[in-house]
Write an enzyme that holds these catalytic residues in place. Structure first.
Site, PDB file in Angstrom:
ATOM      1  N   CYS A 237      -3.062   3.654  -5.600  1.00  0.00           N
ATOM      2  CA  CYS A 237      -4.172   2.274  -4.791  1.00  0.00           C
ATOM      3  C   CYS A 237      -3.983   1.788  -3.757  1.00  0.00           C
ATOM      4  CB  CYS A 237      -2.797   1.012  -6.277  1.00  0.00           C
ATOM      5  SG  CYS A 237      -4.214   0.970  -8.378  1.00  0.00           S
ATOM      6  N   ARG A 238      -2.460   1.111  -3.090  1.00  0.00           N
ATOM      7  CA  ARG A 238      -2.293   0.151  -2.002  1.00  0.00           C
ATOM      8  C   ARG A 238      -2.703   1.628  -0.699  1.00  0.00           C
ATOM      9  NH1 ARG A 238       2.461  -2.981  -3.171  1.00  0.00           N
ATOM     10  NH2 ARG A 238       2.317  -0.792  -4.455  1.00  0.00           N
ATOM     11  N   SER A 239      -1.853   2.536  -0.450  1.00  0.00           N
ATOM     12  CA  SER A 239      -1.403   3.606   0.680  1.00  0.00           C
ATOM     13  C   SER A 239      -2.955   4.658   0.287  1.00  0.00           C
ATOM     14  CB  SER A 239      -0.649   4.279   0.227  1.00  0.00           C
ATOM     15  OG  SER A 239       0.178   5.358  -0.538  1.00  0.00           O
TER      16      SER A 239
ATOM     17  N   ASN B  89       1.049   5.613  -4.705  1.00  0.00           N
ATOM     18  CA  ASN B  89      -0.217   6.238  -4.144  1.00  0.00           C
ATOM     19  C   ASN B  89      -1.311   6.468  -4.652  1.00  0.00           C
ATOM     20  OD1 ASN B  89      -0.554   9.815  -3.076  1.00  0.00           O
ATOM     21  ND2 ASN B  89      -1.251   7.658  -1.672  1.00  0.00           N
TER      22      ASN B  89
ATOM     23  N   ASP C  76       0.611  -5.738  -5.746  1.00  0.00           N
ATOM     24  CA  ASP C  76      -0.157  -4.917  -5.968  1.00  0.00           C
ATOM     25  C   ASP C  76      -0.979  -4.832  -7.254  1.00  0.00           C
ATOM     26  OD1 ASP C  76      -0.474  -2.081  -7.221  1.00  0.00           O
ATOM     27  OD2 ASP C  76       2.183  -2.208  -8.033  1.00  0.00           O
TER      28      ASP C  76
ATOM     29  N   CYS D 209       3.326   3.476  -0.550  1.00  0.00           N
ATOM     30  CA  CYS D 209       3.236   2.654  -1.719  1.00  0.00           C
ATOM     31  C   CYS D 209       4.081   2.822  -2.941  1.00  0.00           C
ATOM     32  CB  CYS D 209       2.023   1.804  -1.883  1.00  0.00           C
ATOM     33  SG  CYS D 209       0.649   3.495  -3.185  1.00  0.00           S
TER      34      CYS D 209
END
Ligand code: 4NP
Length: 158
Positions: free
Chosen positions: A8-10, A6, A119, A3
């Site tokens: 939150c999402r990934s 690096n 996001d 993401c």
């Protein structure tokens, strides 16, 4: 899993797939990692809101440390999966010629219409972190089914 930050999402996708792999006893056979396209949060642990939301569903993110995606990632990993269209564009540009085919959207493996993981860092409140988990959990389950098909039979059935 890649993401922007690096944090939150990934890391969420990394933690979810890691747990699914552990539950199948395949941690020695399948490696999962995550990175960001930016340098913003290098060295940071995931956002506390991501850690807490993941923990409530049984995933552990707190030991992860943010890093930036590197040229080596395109050699080392068979799949380089972007969380959104911006990440995808960045990765396709950065991928050495022969490895561009490794770059995909994680949600290519999801059953729904959504292409990008929104996001949660940029607004949307705590619900945004739950939405990340909802999208990522489904996609990681389908991704693991794909990975299992690619493993040698002896490893798959151990
Ligand atoms: P992520 O979220 O890409 O899911 O880790 C973000 C985290 C931090 C920033 C942007 C997105 N930031 O601009 O600092």
């Amino acid at each position: 899993m890649v993401c922007l930050g690096n944090i939150c999402r990934s890391p969420t996708a990394h933690g979810v797939l890691e747990k699914l792999i552990q539950d199948k006893g395949l941690s020695e056979a399948i490696e999962v990692d995550s990175a960001g396209t930016s340098t913003y949060h290098i060295g940071d642990h995931p956002d506390p809101r991501s850690i807490a939301a993941a923990q409530r569903r049984g995933y552990s993110l707190e030991k992860q440390v943010a890093r930036q995606v590197s040229p080596n990632d395109f050699q080392e990993f068979d799949y380089v999966l972007a969380m959104d269209a911006d990440n995808l564009q960045h990765l396709v540009s950065a991928a050495p010629g022969g490895s561009k085919a490794k770059v995909q959207l994680l949600l290519d493996y999801a059953s729904g219409e959504t292409e990008s993981v929104p996001d949660p860092y940029l607004g949307g409140g705590l619900q945004g972190f739950e939405t990340v988990l909802d999208l990522v959990e489904g996609a990681c389950q389908r991704l693991l089914e794909q990975l299992l098909q690619e493993l040698p039979t002896a490893v798959r059935e151990q």
